[in-house]
Structure formats: structure tokens, C-alpha cells
Design an enzyme around this catalytic site. Structure first.
Site, PDB file in Angstrom:
ATOM      1  N   HIS A 168       0.841  -1.208   0.000  1.00 13.84           N
ATOM      2  CA  HIS A 168       0.000   0.000   0.000  1.00 13.84           C
ATOM      3  C   HIS A 168       0.873   1.254   0.000  1.00 13.84           C
ATOM      4  O   HIS A 168       0.621   2.197  -0.747  1.00 13.84           O
ATOM      5  CB  HIS A 168      -0.848   0.062   1.276  1.00 13.84           C
TER       6      HIS A 168
ATOM      7  N   LYS B  71     -18.107  -5.560   8.404  1.00 20.93           N
ATOM      8  CA  LYS B  71     -16.853  -6.322   8.566  1.00 20.93           C
ATOM      9  C   LYS B  71     -16.026  -5.734   9.701  1.00 20.93           C
ATOM     10  O   LYS B  71     -15.522  -4.612   9.588  1.00 20.93           O
ATOM     11  CB  LYS B  71     -16.074  -6.262   7.241  1.00 20.93           C
TER      12      LYS B  71
ATOM     13  N   ARG C  80      -1.830  -6.118  -8.016  1.00 20.87           N
ATOM     14  CA  ARG C  80      -0.730  -7.025  -7.655  1.00 20.87           C
ATOM     15  C   ARG C  80      -0.520  -8.107  -8.692  1.00 20.87           C
ATOM     16  O   ARG C  80       0.595  -8.536  -8.954  1.00 20.87           O
ATOM     17  CB  ARG C  80      -1.011  -7.688  -6.306  1.00 20.87           C
TER      18      ARG C  80
ATOM     19  N   SER D  31      -3.004  -7.741   3.341  1.00 22.73           N
ATOM     20  CA  SER D  31      -3.211  -7.511   4.781  1.00 22.73           C
ATOM     21  C   SER D  31      -3.701  -8.788   5.467  1.00 22.73           C
ATOM     22  O   SER D  31      -3.277  -9.100   6.585  1.00 22.73           O
ATOM     23  CB  SER D  31      -4.248  -6.408   4.998  1.00 22.73           C
TER      24      SER D  31
HETATM   25  O1  PNS Z   1      -8.801  -2.645   0.585  1.00 21.49           O
HETATM   26  P1  PNS Z   1     -10.072  -3.141  -0.042  1.00 21.49           P
HETATM   27  O2  PNS Z   1     -10.961  -3.769   1.000  1.00 21.49           O
HETATM   28  O3  PNS Z   1      -9.817  -4.038  -1.229  1.00 21.49           O
HETATM   29  O4  PNS Z   1     -10.818  -1.827  -0.611  1.00 21.49           O
HETATM   30  C1  PNS Z   1     -12.052  -1.936  -1.287  1.00 21.49           C
HETATM   31  C2  PNS Z   1     -12.680  -0.555  -1.535  1.00 21.49           C
HETATM   32  C3  PNS Z   1     -12.783   0.227  -0.246  1.00 21.49           C
HETATM   33  C4  PNS Z   1     -11.826   0.219  -2.505  1.00 21.49           C
HETATM   34  C5  PNS Z   1     -14.072  -0.800  -2.155  1.00 21.49           C
HETATM   35  O5  PNS Z   1     -14.753  -1.752  -1.390  1.00 21.49           O
HETATM   36  C6  PNS Z   1     -14.944   0.452  -2.242  1.00 21.49           C
HETATM   37  O6  PNS Z   1     -14.708   1.309  -3.052  1.00 21.49           O
HETATM   38  N1  PNS Z   1     -15.953   0.528  -1.346  1.00 21.49           N
HETATM   39  C7  PNS Z   1     -16.834   1.671  -1.229  1.00 21.49           C
HETATM   40  C8  PNS Z   1     -18.263   1.323  -1.616  1.00 21.49           C
HETATM   41  C9  PNS Z   1     -18.479   1.478  -3.109  1.00 21.49           C
HETATM   42  O7  PNS Z   1     -18.268   2.524  -3.686  1.00 21.49           O
HETATM   43  N2  PNS Z   1     -18.933   0.381  -3.741  1.00 21.49           N
HETATM   44  C10 PNS Z   1     -19.215   0.306  -5.158  1.00 21.49           C
HETATM   45  C11 PNS Z   1     -17.987  -0.116  -5.923  1.00 21.49           C
HETATM   46  S1  PNS Z   1     -18.375  -0.183  -7.647  1.00 21.49           S
END
Ligand code: PNS
Length: 162
Positions: free
Chosen positions: A17, A41, A90, A127
Site C-alpha cells: 500500500h 466487517k 498485484r 493484509s
Molecule cells: O482494501 P479493499 O478492501 O480491497 O478496498 C475496497 C474498496 C474500499 C476500494 C471498495 O470496497 C470500495 O470502493 N468501497 C466503497 C463502496 C463502493 O463505492 N462500492 C461500489 C464499488 S463499484
């Protein structure tokens, strides 16, 4: 002002990150690292802890700020006048889901997603894996900043491994 958002759970932040945040900070005037508040979560670290750790490990990057967000990423970008989302990729396995989200997000609001290839040194770092390794006393120092390693040790020492 070109402003980008690096969104994620950051539970906890890894060297992978950090590499993406650091490289993004060289491309944009300002980078907001946005920590998702996910009510469904429960993480290992609280949102406040993740933010505090992120602030500490990015304090050498003056154009990076750390915040939390809830709801849709596109709404957060609009409210913060950010034109671009930066995502680390990744491996090919990341790509399907990231592409789907990027296409959804541009359809929803016009916010662009920039995919940044992860430094190969960290291409296998996640993570979730780091937490599992640390939980059982494994060595994580090459995957996370020193502060995170210390915090993981404290968490698992306090909680035990049961
Ligand atoms: O570190 P992560 O858990 O892979 O991050 C995922 C994240 C936070 C980037 C993604 O879940 C997100 O954008 N969530 C916000 C809700 C949202 O906008 N959802 C629609 C996505 S199309």
C-alpha cells in the site's frame, strides 16, 4: 489542483500500500488515503487505529492526507473534488474485480480509475495474509512498516491466538 484518492481497508497498511501511496503522491498535487468504514466487517484494527498508523507512516509525504469514508467511493470523490482513484494491481487475479469496479465507478459518476502495478517485491502481500502470519508468530517485517509490525505483535499478545 489534481487530487487522487487511494481507497481501501488498510487493516493494516502494508509496504505494498505504502509504495502505491508514495508513487501516487509524486503524480498528483494531493492524495487522500481514504479508509473504508465497513459496518458489516469487523477488522483487527479500529478505523481510528488504522488512520493513526497511516498518518504516522506517511508523515514524510506532505501532500498526502488520511481520512475515513463510508458509502459510495464515487460520492466521496465528488464531495472531495477528486478526479481520480488510484488502485494497486498485484496480479492478474486482482484485475477482474478492479476492472468491474472501475467501470461501475466511471458509469456512476465519471471518476477515473488509474491502475498502478504493484512493486513486484510486494506482489504477493495482502493484509489478510500478514495478519495470519503475525497471529502465529511468523515474521512480517519485510511486508509491513515497523510500526505495523509492533502493533500486530501487541494485538496478538493481548488477544492470544485462540
Ligand atoms: O482494501 P479493499 O478492501 O480491497 O478496498 C475496497 C474498496 C474500499 C476500494 C471498495 O470496497 C470500495 O470502493 N468501497 C466503497 C463502496 C463502493 O463505492 N462500492 C461500489 C464499488 S463499484
Amino acid at each position: 489542483m489534481r487530487r487522487a484518492v487511494c481507497p481501501g481497508s488498510f487493516d493494516p497498511v502494508t509496504r505494498g500500500h505504502l509504495d502505491i501511496i508514495d508513487r501516487s503522491s509524486r503524480l498528483f498535487d494531493e492524495v487522500i488515503v481514504a479508509v473504508l468504514v465497513n459496518q458489516t466487517k469487523q477488522g483487527l484494527f479500529s478505523i481510528e487505529e488504522r488512520i493513526e498508523i497511516l498518518r504516522e507512516v506517511t508523515k514524510n509525504l506532505p501532500n498526502v492526507r488520511i481520512e475515513s469514508f463510508r458509502g459510495l467511493l464515487v460520492d466521496y470523490c465528488r464531495d472531495n473534488d477528486a478526479q481520480v482513484v488510484v488502485k494497486g494491481i498485484r496480479a492478474v487475479s486482482d484485475f477482474d474485480y478492479e476492472l468491474q469496479m472501475a467501470q461501475m465507478n466511471i458509469g456512476l459518476s465519471g471518476v477515473e480509475t488509474l491502475f498502478m502495478p504493484t512493486n513486484p517485491l510486494y506482489s504477493f502481500v495482502a493484509s489478510s495474509l500478514v495478519k495470519e502470519i503475525a497471529k502465529w508468530g511468523g515474521e512480517v517485517s519485510s511486508f509491513v512498516p515497523e510500526l505495523v509490525e509492533r502493533r500486530l505483535l501487541e494485538k496478538y499478545r493481548d488477544a492470544g491466538t485462540d
